[in-house]
Motif scaffolding. Structure first.
Motif, mmCIF file in Angstrom:
data_model
loop_
_atom_site.group_PDB
_atom_site.id
_atom_site.type_symbol
_atom_site.label_atom_id
_atom_site.label_comp_id
_atom_site.label_asym_id
_atom_site.label_seq_id
_atom_site.Cartn_x
_atom_site.Cartn_y
_atom_site.Cartn_z
ATOM 1 N N ILE A 1 0.834 -1.210 0.000
ATOM 2 C CA ILE A 1 0.000 0.000 0.000
ATOM 3 C C ILE A 1 0.861 1.250 0.000
ATOM 4 C CG2 ILE A 1 -1.690 1.322 1.338
ATOM 5 C CD1 ILE A 1 -2.785 -1.325 2.366
ATOM 6 N N GLY A 2 1.875 1.285 0.868
ATOM 7 C CA GLY A 2 2.721 2.465 0.958
ATOM 8 C C GLY A 2 3.498 2.722 -0.313
ATOM 9 N N LEU A 3 4.070 1.678 -0.916
ATOM 10 C CA LEU A 3 4.865 1.851 -2.132
ATOM 11 C C LEU A 3 4.004 2.270 -3.313
ATOM 12 C CD1 LEU A 3 7.312 -1.190 -1.867
ATOM 13 C CD2 LEU A 3 7.907 1.226 -1.652
ATOM 14 N N VAL A 4 2.813 1.666 -3.454
ATOM 15 C CA VAL A 4 1.929 2.011 -4.580
ATOM 16 C C VAL A 4 1.466 3.462 -4.476
ATOM 17 C CG1 VAL A 4 -0.333 1.575 -5.615
ATOM 18 C CG2 VAL A 4 1.173 -0.338 -5.056
ATOM 19 N N LEU A 5 1.018 3.867 -3.291
ATOM 20 C CA LEU A 5 0.525 5.239 -3.130
ATOM 21 C C LEU A 5 1.644 6.263 -3.319
ATOM 22 C CD1 LEU A 5 -1.899 4.809 -0.085
ATOM 23 C CD2 LEU A 5 -2.450 4.855 -2.528
ATOM 24 N N TYR A 6 2.823 5.946 -2.805
ATOM 25 C CA TYR A 6 3.955 6.868 -2.957
ATOM 26 C C TYR A 6 4.395 6.935 -4.418
ATOM 27 C CZ TYR A 6 8.615 8.871 -2.297
ATOM 28 O OH TYR A 6 9.743 9.664 -2.380
ATOM 29 N N GLU A 7 4.473 5.780 -5.065
ATOM 30 C CA GLU A 7 4.906 5.756 -6.462
ATOM 31 C C GLU A 7 3.902 6.456 -7.364
ATOM 32 O OE1 GLU A 7 7.608 4.914 -9.465
ATOM 33 O OE2 GLU A 7 7.778 4.755 -7.278
ATOM 34 N N ALA A 8 2.612 6.383 -7.026
ATOM 35 C CA ALA A 8 1.591 7.045 -7.841
ATOM 36 C C ALA A 8 1.790 8.550 -7.863
ATOM 37 C CB ALA A 8 0.202 6.700 -7.308
ATOM 38 N N ALA A 9 2.190 9.121 -6.735
ATOM 39 C CA ALA A 9 2.424 10.564 -6.688
ATOM 40 C C ALA A 9 3.586 10.964 -7.585
ATOM 41 C CB ALA A 9 2.694 10.993 -5.240
ATOM 42 N N GLN A 10 4.647 10.132 -7.619
ATOM 43 C CA GLN A 10 5.781 10.434 -8.490
ATOM 44 C C GLN A 10 5.401 10.242 -9.959
ATOM 45 O OE1 GLN A 10 8.170 11.572 -6.485
ATOM 46 N NE2 GLN A 10 6.995 10.803 -4.756
ATOM 47 N N ALA A 11 4.688 9.139 -10.242
ATOM 48 C CA ALA A 11 4.310 8.853 -11.622
ATOM 49 C C ALA A 11 3.334 9.889 -12.163
ATOM 50 C CB ALA A 11 3.702 7.457 -11.724
ATOM 51 N N ALA A 12 2.477 10.444 -11.305
ATOM 52 C CA ALA A 12 1.497 11.429 -11.753
ATOM 53 C C ALA A 12 2.183 12.648 -12.360
ATOM 54 C CB ALA A 12 0.604 11.843 -10.589
ATOM 55 N N GLU A 13 3.243 13.111 -11.739
ATOM 56 C CA GLU A 13 3.956 14.274 -12.265
ATOM 57 C C GLU A 13 4.708 13.937 -13.550
ATOM 58 O OE1 GLU A 13 3.963 17.701 -10.697
ATOM 59 O OE2 GLU A 13 2.158 16.476 -10.515
ATOM 60 N N ILE A 14 5.249 12.722 -13.625
ATOM 61 C CA ILE A 14 5.951 12.312 -14.841
ATOM 62 C C ILE A 14 4.988 12.214 -16.016
ATOM 63 C CG2 ILE A 14 7.256 10.426 -15.906
ATOM 64 C CD1 ILE A 14 8.452 9.834 -13.170
ATOM 65 N N VAL A 15 3.832 11.584 -15.783
ATOM 66 C CA VAL A 15 2.837 11.437 -16.848
ATOM 67 C C VAL A 15 2.273 12.796 -17.240
ATOM 68 C CG1 VAL A 15 0.598 10.432 -17.439
ATOM 69 C CG2 VAL A 15 2.280 9.076 -16.184
ATOM 70 N N ARG A 16 2.019 13.647 -16.260
ATOM 71 C CA ARG A 16 1.485 14.985 -16.565
ATOM 72 C C ARG A 16 2.462 15.763 -17.443
ATOM 73 N NH1 ARG A 16 1.535 20.225 -14.339
ATOM 74 N NH2 ARG A 16 3.097 19.574 -12.795
ATOM 75 N N ALA A 17 3.759 15.704 -17.114
ATOM 76 C CA ALA A 17 4.748 16.402 -17.930
ATOM 77 C C ALA A 17 4.807 15.818 -19.342
ATOM 78 C CB ALA A 17 6.122 16.304 -17.266
ATOM 79 N N GLY A 18 4.654 14.479 -19.449
ATOM 80 C CA GLY A 18 4.647 13.868 -20.770
ATOM 81 C C GLY A 18 3.449 14.282 -21.601
ATOM 82 N N ILE A 19 2.276 14.358 -20.970
ATOM 83 C CA ILE A 19 1.074 14.783 -21.687
ATOM 84 C C ILE A 19 1.208 16.230 -22.164
ATOM 85 C CG2 ILE A 19 -1.392 15.273 -21.418
ATOM 86 C CD1 ILE A 19 -1.560 12.859 -19.570
ATOM 87 N N LEU A 20 1.760 17.079 -21.312
ATOM 88 C CA LEU A 20 1.917 18.486 -21.700
ATOM 89 C C LEU A 20 2.956 18.670 -22.810
ATOM 90 C CD1 LEU A 20 1.819 20.218 -18.193
ATOM 91 C CD2 LEU A 20 0.018 20.165 -19.928
ATOM 92 N N SER A 21 3.833 17.665 -23.001
ATOM 93 C CA SER A 21 4.847 17.786 -24.056
ATOM 94 C C SER A 21 4.279 17.521 -25.447
ATOM 95 C CB SER A 21 5.997 16.811 -23.779
ATOM 96 O OG SER A 21 5.574 15.468 -23.948
ATOM 97 N N VAL A 22 3.062 16.970 -25.528
ATOM 98 C CA VAL A 22 2.442 16.684 -26.822
ATOM 99 C C VAL A 22 1.900 17.970 -27.426
ATOM 100 C CG1 VAL A 22 0.634 15.355 -27.985
ATOM 101 C CG2 VAL A 22 1.873 14.355 -26.068
#
Length: 297
Positions: free
Chosen positions: A151-172
């Protein structure tokens, strides 16, 4: 032009220029010093008896170590997949037109990026102190150390991945979305079929680095007695007091795993870089084939 004129024209050509490479003595000196330093370090590590390489070899494939290694890989895979899926959802919420969804996503990322991962793991491990029963279940039996780690790793990793994915979407290029909307595609279809495949070019490199960091970061679950790789070697050296060689066992396994994870990252980056300007550099296999093909001629 006659044969005589061609011969006279060739005679008038200036001689070929002999290009003399620029001498760089500083580069050779720096290279020699670097090689000497590396050789001294390697010699010291290999010949120093305190490293006890025979003990490292004895425990490198011990059953307890391999079991911890399997748990480490399992935790990494679960946290990566779960965190990326949840992070993608959070990134889409953040970029949606709903201010409520955007605020929820922003607060989630802020909270989980602002608190240390160890604190989050300890919180989930001791959740029974706050909620002895949850949805009719006894939390002390429901939330084990392994479950708290997931639970801790998934929730923590989701916060990091959210910013990475958001930056990727904005690069399109926004024109891609406008063209898809002009064709009458739904917003969900535009995101999943048009935007995200193109955003992967910007998502894969940081996400690959995040995966390698996640693999090494799983060592923190040993603080809540989860039998990962680090916890396995800790159990062994607490019995035989061979601390340094057992830590070397864990270090070597982490180095091997992070090296192996770099291989699919490299080829994923090449895959999503197709269609970009410029020629992609050859892969190691292509370099070898060209070298052998050139030598066979």
């Amino acid at each position: 032009m006659s044969t005589v004129q061609i011969v006279e024209h060739d005679r008038e050509r200036p001689p070929a220029i002999r290009a003399v490479p620029v001498r760089r003595p500083g580069r050779w000196i720096a290279t020699g010093l670097a090689v000497a330093v590396v050789a001294v370090i390697v010699y010291s590590v290999v010949t120093n008896p305190a490293f006890q390489w025979d003990v490292v070899g004895r425990y490198f494939t011990a059953e307890a170590v391999l079991n911890g290694l399997v748990n480490t890989l399992w935790l990494t895979a679960v946290a990566l997949v779960g965190g990326f899926l949840l992070g993608t959802l959070l990134a889409v919420m953040r970029l949606s037109g709903s201010p409520v969804l955007a605020m929820i996503s922003r607060l989630y990322v802020w909270f989980f990026r602002s608190t240390p991962l160890m604190v989050q793991l300890l919180f989930w491990y001791n959740i029974s102190l706050l909620y002895p029963r949850l949805f009719g279940f006894d939390t002390r039996n429901l939330i084990s150390g392994l479950m708290a780690a997931v639970i801790g790793l998934v929730l923590y990793e989701a916060a990091q991945a959210a910013e990475i994915v958001r930056a990727g979407i904005l690069s399109v290029d926004p024109g891609q979305r406008e063209a898809a909307n002009a064709l009458g595609l739904s917003r969900t279809r535009v995101i999943w079929r048009i935007v995200l495949p193109q955003a992967m070019r910007a998502i894969v490199p940081p996400m690959g680095n995040q995966t390698i960091g996640l693999l090494k970061g799983t060592a923190i679950v040993s603080t809540i007695a989860v039998h990962d790789l680090l916890f396995a070697v800790q159990l062994i050296y607490n019995q035989n007091y061979q601390i340094v060689p057992l830590l070397l066992v864990a270090t070597l396994w982490y180095m091997i795993l992070t090296t192996l994870l770099g291989i699919p990252q490299y080829y994923l980056e090449r895959h999503y870089a197709k269609g970009t300007d410029g020629e992609m550099p050859p892969t190691p296999a292509q370099r070898l084939r060209r070298r052998f093909a050139g030598g066979a001629r």
